[in-house]
Design an enzyme around this catalytic site. Structure first.
Site, mmCIF file in Angstrom:
data_model
loop_
_atom_site.group_PDB
_atom_site.id
_atom_site.type_symbol
_atom_site.label_atom_id
_atom_site.label_comp_id
_atom_site.label_asym_id
_atom_site.label_seq_id
_atom_site.Cartn_x
_atom_site.Cartn_y
_atom_site.Cartn_z
ATOM 1 N N ASP A 13 38.614 61.565 29.047
ATOM 2 C CA ASP A 13 38.720 61.720 30.177
ATOM 3 C C ASP A 13 38.439 63.558 29.605
ATOM 4 O O ASP A 13 39.773 64.329 29.036
ATOM 5 C CB ASP A 13 39.530 62.467 31.354
ATOM 6 C CG ASP A 13 39.248 62.870 32.378
ATOM 7 O OD1 ASP A 13 38.970 64.263 32.150
ATOM 8 O OD2 ASP A 13 39.073 62.442 34.146
ATOM 9 N N HIS A 44 35.345 61.093 31.981
ATOM 10 C CA HIS A 44 35.082 61.019 33.327
ATOM 11 C C HIS A 44 34.103 61.107 34.161
ATOM 12 O O HIS A 44 32.825 61.403 33.070
ATOM 13 C CB HIS A 44 34.919 63.147 33.508
ATOM 14 C CG HIS A 44 35.499 63.074 34.835
ATOM 15 N ND1 HIS A 44 36.929 63.227 35.526
ATOM 16 C CD2 HIS A 44 34.970 64.113 35.637
ATOM 17 C CE1 HIS A 44 36.936 63.997 36.459
ATOM 18 N NE2 HIS A 44 35.948 64.336 36.888
#
Length: 80
Positions: A13, A44
């Site tokens: 992420d 993400h």
């Protein structure tokens, strides 16, 4: 926490650091209302169709887990 919570966390992420993710997992690991899933090798937006981060296998797994979670906690009105 008073209601069930599901979290889908991706390994790479760009917005939530690995140390922040570890803190979240550590803080919630003993809470029976919290379900956390980790997805290795994705970033993400991995479940956002059309995104360069989209990963079909992980997205489908996250969707299936979410639908199962919703059915478990909301009842038979949820179609899996």
């Amino acid at each position: 926490m008073q209601k069930p919570l599901i979290l889908h966390m991706d390994e790479n992420d760009e917005f939530v650091s690995s140390s922040a993710q570890a803190s979240i997992q550590q803080g919630l690991k003993d809470n029976p209302l919290v379900t956390i899933y980790r997805y290795e090798g994705v970033s993400h937006g991995f479940s956002r169709v059309g995104s360069s981060a989209y990963r079909k296998e992980a997205a489908e797994l996250a969707r299936d887990r979410t639908l199962t979670f919703l059915k478990q906690h909301l009842g038979s009105g949820v179609k899996v």
